[in-house]
Design a protein around this motif. Structure first.
Motif, PDB file in Angstrom:
ATOM      1  N   ASP A  81       0.416 -12.660  50.790  1.00  0.00           N
ATOM      2  CA  ASP A  81       1.690 -12.142  50.283  1.00  0.00           C
ATOM      3  C   ASP A  81       2.359 -11.153  51.213  1.00  0.00           C
ATOM      4  O   ASP A  81       3.576 -11.136  51.347  1.00  0.00           O
ATOM      5  N   ARG A  82       1.553 -10.273  51.814  1.00  0.00           N
ATOM      6  CA  ARG A  82       2.148  -9.304  52.734  1.00  0.00           C
ATOM      7  C   ARG A  82       1.137  -8.957  53.812  1.00  0.00           C
ATOM      8  O   ARG A  82      -0.052  -9.236  53.674  1.00  0.00           O
ATOM      9  N   ALA A  83       1.661  -8.353  54.884  1.00  0.00           N
ATOM     10  CA  ALA A  83       0.815  -8.118  56.046  1.00  0.00           C
ATOM     11  C   ALA A  83       0.961  -6.692  56.537  1.00  0.00           C
ATOM     12  O   ALA A  83       1.997  -6.052  56.327  1.00  0.00           O
ATOM     13  N   LEU A  84      -0.098  -6.209  57.176  1.00  0.00           N
ATOM     14  CA  LEU A  84      -0.091  -4.891  57.792  1.00  0.00           C
ATOM     15  C   LEU A  84      -0.682  -5.022  59.187  1.00  0.00           C
ATOM     16  O   LEU A  84      -1.766  -5.586  59.356  1.00  0.00           O
ATOM     17  N   ARG A  85       0.051  -4.520  60.190  1.00  0.00           N
ATOM     18  CA  ARG A  85      -0.520  -4.444  61.531  1.00  0.00           C
ATOM     19  C   ARG A  85      -0.751  -2.989  61.863  1.00  0.00           C
ATOM     20  O   ARG A  85       0.138  -2.158  61.719  1.00  0.00           O
ATOM     21  N   VAL A  86      -1.954  -2.671  62.278  1.00  0.00           N
ATOM     22  CA  VAL A  86      -2.267  -1.328  62.725  1.00  0.00           C
ATOM     23  C   VAL A  86      -2.157  -1.351  64.243  1.00  0.00           C
ATOM     24  O   VAL A  86      -2.924  -2.040  64.919  1.00  0.00           O
ATOM     25  N   ASP A  87      -1.152  -0.633  64.730  1.00  0.00           N
ATOM     26  CA  ASP A  87      -0.750  -0.766  66.133  1.00  0.00           C
ATOM     27  C   ASP A  87      -1.661   0.013  67.077  1.00  0.00           C
ATOM     28  O   ASP A  87      -1.853   1.214  66.917  1.00  0.00           O
ATOM     29  N   THR A  88      -2.205  -0.686  68.055  1.00  0.00           N
ATOM     30  CA  THR A  88      -2.959  -0.018  69.119  1.00  0.00           C
ATOM     31  C   THR A  88      -3.003  -0.902  70.355  1.00  0.00           C
ATOM     32  O   THR A  88      -3.047  -2.126  70.248  1.00  0.00           O
ATOM     33  N   ASP A  89      -3.016  -0.267  71.511  1.00  0.00           N
ATOM     34  CA  ASP A  89      -3.186  -0.996  72.764  1.00  0.00           C
ATOM     35  C   ASP A  89      -4.633  -0.928  73.225  1.00  0.00           C
ATOM     36  O   ASP A  89      -5.044  -1.610  74.146  1.00  0.00           O
ATOM     37  N   VAL A  90      -5.387  -0.026  72.600  1.00  0.00           N
ATOM     38  CA  VAL A  90      -6.796   0.137  72.968  1.00  0.00           C
ATOM     39  C   VAL A  90      -7.586  -0.985  72.320  1.00  0.00           C
ATOM     40  O   VAL A  90      -7.310  -1.371  71.182  1.00  0.00           O
ATOM     41  N   LEU A  91      -8.559  -1.507  73.037  1.00  0.00           N
ATOM     42  CA  LEU A  91      -9.443  -2.498  72.432  1.00  0.00           C
ATOM     43  C   LEU A  91     -10.495  -1.740  71.627  1.00  0.00           C
ATOM     44  O   LEU A  91     -11.347  -1.051  72.195  1.00  0.00           O
ATOM     45  N   PRO A  92     -10.405  -1.776  70.302  1.00  0.00           N
ATOM     46  CA  PRO A  92     -11.281  -0.910  69.508  1.00  0.00           C
ATOM     47  C   PRO A  92     -12.697  -1.473  69.407  1.00  0.00           C
ATOM     48  O   PRO A  92     -12.896  -2.686  69.448  1.00  0.00           O
ATOM     49  N   ASP A  93     -13.678  -0.573  69.293  1.00  0.00           N
ATOM     50  CA  ASP A  93     -15.028  -1.071  69.013  1.00  0.00           C
ATOM     51  C   ASP A  93     -15.132  -1.359  67.514  1.00  0.00           C
ATOM     52  O   ASP A  93     -14.231  -1.028  66.731  1.00  0.00           O
ATOM     53  N   ALA A  94     -16.227  -1.998  67.112  1.00  0.00           N
ATOM     54  CA  ALA A  94     -16.330  -2.483  65.733  1.00  0.00           C
ATOM     55  C   ALA A  94     -16.325  -1.342  64.719  1.00  0.00           C
ATOM     56  O   ALA A  94     -15.789  -1.481  63.623  1.00  0.00           O
ATOM     57  N   LEU A  95     -16.907  -0.213  65.106  1.00  0.00           N
ATOM     58  CA  LEU A  95     -16.926   0.909  64.164  1.00  0.00           C
ATOM     59  C   LEU A  95     -15.503   1.430  63.937  1.00  0.00           C
ATOM     60  O   LEU A  95     -15.133   1.742  62.799  1.00  0.00           O
ATOM     61  N   SER A  96     -14.686   1.490  64.995  1.00  0.00           N
ATOM     62  CA  SER A  96     -13.286   1.906  64.836  1.00  0.00           C
ATOM     63  C   SER A  96     -12.540   0.928  63.927  1.00  0.00           C
ATOM     64  O   SER A  96     -11.754   1.334  63.080  1.00  0.00           O
ATOM     65  N   VAL A  97     -12.781  -0.362  64.120  1.00  0.00           N
ATOM     66  CA  VAL A  97     -12.137  -1.374  63.274  1.00  0.00           C
ATOM     67  C   VAL A  97     -12.535  -1.155  61.818  1.00  0.00           C
ATOM     68  O   VAL A  97     -11.689  -1.137  60.919  1.00  0.00           O
ATOM     69  N   ALA A  98     -13.823  -0.944  61.601  1.00  0.00           N
ATOM     70  CA  ALA A  98     -14.297  -0.738  60.227  1.00  0.00           C
ATOM     71  C   ALA A  98     -13.688   0.523  59.623  1.00  0.00           C
ATOM     72  O   ALA A  98     -13.337   0.549  58.436  1.00  0.00           O
ATOM     73  N   ARG A  99     -13.531   1.575  60.446  1.00  0.00           N
ATOM     74  CA  ARG A  99     -12.945   2.826  59.945  1.00  0.00           C
ATOM     75  C   ARG A  99     -11.478   2.639  59.564  1.00  0.00           C
ATOM     76  O   ARG A  99     -11.026   3.157  58.546  1.00  0.00           O
TER      77      ARG A  99
ATOM     78  N   LEU B 105     -23.636   3.668  58.755  1.00  0.00           N
ATOM     79  CA  LEU B 105     -24.097   4.848  58.016  1.00  0.00           C
ATOM     80  C   LEU B 105     -24.431   5.984  58.979  1.00  0.00           C
ATOM     81  O   LEU B 105     -24.269   7.159  58.667  1.00  0.00           O
ATOM     82  N   LEU B 106     -24.905   5.609  60.182  1.00  0.00           N
ATOM     83  CA  LEU B 106     -25.233   6.609  61.202  1.00  0.00           C
ATOM     84  C   LEU B 106     -24.003   7.026  62.008  1.00  0.00           C
ATOM     85  O   LEU B 106     -24.081   7.936  62.827  1.00  0.00           O
ATOM     86  N   GLY B 107     -22.896   6.302  61.814  1.00  0.00           N
ATOM     87  CA  GLY B 107     -21.682   6.603  62.565  1.00  0.00           C
ATOM     88  C   GLY B 107     -21.739   6.127  64.010  1.00  0.00           C
ATOM     89  O   GLY B 107     -21.130   6.741  64.892  1.00  0.00           O
ATOM     90  N   VAL B 108     -22.477   5.054  64.262  1.00  0.00           N
ATOM     91  CA  VAL B 108     -22.557   4.510  65.627  1.00  0.00           C
ATOM     92  C   VAL B 108     -22.236   3.015  65.622  1.00  0.00           C
ATOM     93  O   VAL B 108     -22.219   2.373  64.572  1.00  0.00           O
ATOM     94  N   ASN B 109     -22.002   2.480  66.818  1.00  0.00           N
ATOM     95  CA  ASN B 109     -21.766   1.046  66.963  1.00  0.00           C
ATOM     96  C   ASN B 109     -23.080   0.280  67.051  1.00  0.00           C
ATOM     97  O   ASN B 109     -24.146   0.869  67.246  1.00  0.00           O
ATOM     98  N   THR B 110     -22.975  -1.019  66.930  1.00  0.00           N
ATOM     99  CA  THR B 110     -24.144  -1.888  67.029  1.00  0.00           C
ATOM    100  C   THR B 110     -23.992  -2.783  68.253  1.00  0.00           C
ATOM    101  O   THR B 110     -22.882  -3.170  68.596  1.00  0.00           O
TER     102      THR B 110
END
Lengths: 250, 309
Positions: A81-99, B105-110
């Motif tokens: 139905d609708r979309a959201l883009r979170v703008d970044t030029d940095v290639l994020p790591d997976a933890l950043s994506v999850a955050r 949970l640890l606040g780190v990447n895998t």
């Protein structure tokens, strides 16, 4: 019921990937890009739940620069139905994506979050699990069947030994495996309609998240090539070679 | 340095892949603790204590851990994590499910599906379905990663005698419960640990024809796998799939029968020592990686091959 689907723009799965001559990365210049196949399955599952009257709204999110709006439009054409883009030029790591996704989930309060089990570029297979942990919600990874009964989710997972079925209380995070469904093709009228659907852009700062990359790519090399061996003319010759040349059977 | 490894098991036996993870841990270097989390799994802890390189075994035996639910096991690992710089598990569906949850949970990447150790912070892993191998360096206070078993030679399963310590922490989420499972029962060796693997593709035509492969496999003491095409067509269940999204195998002998050799499949088996391909299409891409190719109708060739083994 509201569903949040996270999607990623990746190299089209039909493209043969090549490592750059200087071995710093793979060569993505002028390469066809597409919606990650597992993400496409996640979108399809959300749309089916909406068609069944179980879900009322589908929000699709992607993180990246302007071009990933193409993939968000694809998801809208498939039925989001609708979309959201979170703008970044940095290639994020997976933890950043999850955050980032966790922040979006806190605002949007979805009952179900669907993601692909992995992207076919980095092959990480981790974002869904990390998101579930950050939200302190249950997870069902590698889903091949999703059923909803009230606030309960029943998910069948593809595990190494066969299939495992779990019950989860929503809100919950589900990552999709290949056999969950077969995504539809977007029809031309739906592609046209998708252009008018809302697509919002936010920055990580708007969400109060900073994007980083704690994993540094040092080098990339092509895999060791296997050269073709020989053709044998008969089963007898094959058995002889396996026994006496390769010595792998008695 | 200290390394914590989550043992792979089914509450009865320690899965051999744990021995491969131990080998990877040996390359990182450090004191190794093996965590056995399960229910009624004392026997697993005893087997784990015998594996080479293990300094101690931690045993968390509780109903909450019976099915290795990520919600529960990740909290247990989080609680233990302070004492370790590296936390490892096999890149199986269990390890892949649990470890990223622990990392967050640890606040780190895998780092997932690691296939080479360059230093305690620098590793090799496959990207783009194995079409490229990346060397990566992780800048995190703790390194959480899953290991591709076939990339490391296993350590000895016996001959050692580590101490076993019982843990009494029990974490149990109310938000998730195990309902049931349908696991394939088979006397054949496990796909990822077998010395010989016989795999079938769409060329088999239907599920019944896989009997040809089962018969040959039993004669060879081999495991039986399948291509994604054969699984998607419903010939065999998903747990038999070899490839990018299925299992990674690297046996001494891999016999591909009626498999064309799509890139997704090759990603899962091209590290096999000897590859045999039987296919009636001589242009099939599988022949480009096969040591021995036989252009023939599999329905003639497989029975003849079986008879001559």
């Amino acid at each position: 019921m509201k569903i949040l689907v996270a999607v990623k723009r990746v190299i089209d799965y039909n493209v043969k990937v090549r490592v750059k001559a200087d071995r710093t990365d793979v060569d993505l210049a002028n390469v066809k890009m597409a919606l990650n196949p597992f993400c496409e399955i996640a979108v399809e599952e959300a749309v089916r739940l909406k068609e069944q009257g179980v879900a009322s709204e589908i929000l699709v999110v992607s993180i990246g620069s302007k071009p990933c709006e193409e993939q968000l439009r694809t998801a809208l054409a498939l039925g989001a139905d609708r979309a959201l883009r979170v703008d970044t030029d940095v290639l994020p790591d997976a933890l950043s994506v999850a955050r980032v996704l966790a922040k979006v989930a806190e605002t949007e309060q979805p009952d179900l979050i669907l993601l692909g089990k992995q992207s076919i570029d980095s092959d990480n297979n981790q974002t869904g699990q990390m998101l579930a942990a950050l939200l302190d919600r249950p997870q069902a990874t590698f889903a091949s069947e999703v059923k909803i009964d009230g606030d309960q989710l029943q998910v069948t997972r593809e595990v190494d030994g066969g299939l495992q079925t779990l019950n989860l209380k929503m809100p919950a995070v589900v990552t999709t495996d290949l056999r969950l469904n077969e995504p539809r093709y977007a029809s031309l009228p739906n592609i046209m309609k998708a252009k008018k659907k809302p697509l919002e852009v936010k920055t990580p700062a708007d969400l109060g998240v900073s994007i980083s990359s704690q994993i540094k790519l040092i080098s990339v090399e092509p895999p060791a090539e296997r050269s073709a061996g020989i053709k044998v003319g008969s089963v007898a010759e094959l058995v002889e070679k396996l026994r006496n040349e390769a010595k792998v059977i008695a | 340095m200290s390394i914590l490894i989550l043992a792979e098991h089914d509450n009865q036996t320690l899965k051999p892949v744990t021995l491969n993870v131990l080998a990877a841990a040996g390359e990182i270097g450090g004191d190794i603790t093996l965590l056995v989390a399960g229910h009624g799994c004392q026997a697993v802890a005893e087997q784990a204590a015998q594996a080479a390189g293990v300094s101690r075994v931690l045993l968390a035996d509780a109903p909450a851990y019976a099915h290795q639910l990520a919600e529960n096991v990740s909290k247990l690992l989080l609680n233990l994590a302070d004492d370790y710089e590296h936390i490892l598990a096999a890149a199986t569906t269990t390890g892949k499910n649990i470890l990223p949850r622990v990392a967050a949970l640890l606040g780190v990447n895998t780092l997932t599906d690691v296939l080479g150790v360059e230093s305690p912070k620098r590793f090799k892993r496959a990207i783009y379905a194995g079409n490229a191998i990346a060397t990566v360096e992780i800048d995190e206070p703790k390194v959480v990663m899953t290991i591709r078993g076939t990339a490391f030679d296993p350590v000895a399963a016996t001959g050692h005698n580590a101490s076993i310590t019982q843990l009494d922490q029990v974490y149990e989420s109310d938000d998730v419960s195990f309902r049931h499972e349908a696991l394939a029962a088979s006397d054949r060796p496990e796909l990822t640990a077998a010395r010989i693997v016989v795999s079938g593709g769409r060329g088999l035509g239907n599920g019944e024809n896989f009997d040809l492969l089962y018969q040959m496999a039993d004669k060879l003491g081999a495991a039986v796998g399948a291509s994604r095409a054969a699984v998607d067509a419903g010939y065999v269940p998903n747990d038999m799939q070899v490839g990018q999204t299925g299992k990674m195998v690297a046996p001494e002998l891999y016999i591909a029968v009626g498999i064309s050799g799509a890139i997704q499949h090759l990603a899962g088996m091209k590290d096999s020592k000897v590859i045999v391909a039987i296919n009636k299409d001589e242009e099939a891409p599988i022949f480009q990686v096969a040591d021995y190719g036989l252009v023939a109708d599999l329905f003639d060739a497989v029975p003849e091959l079986q008879a001559s083994l």
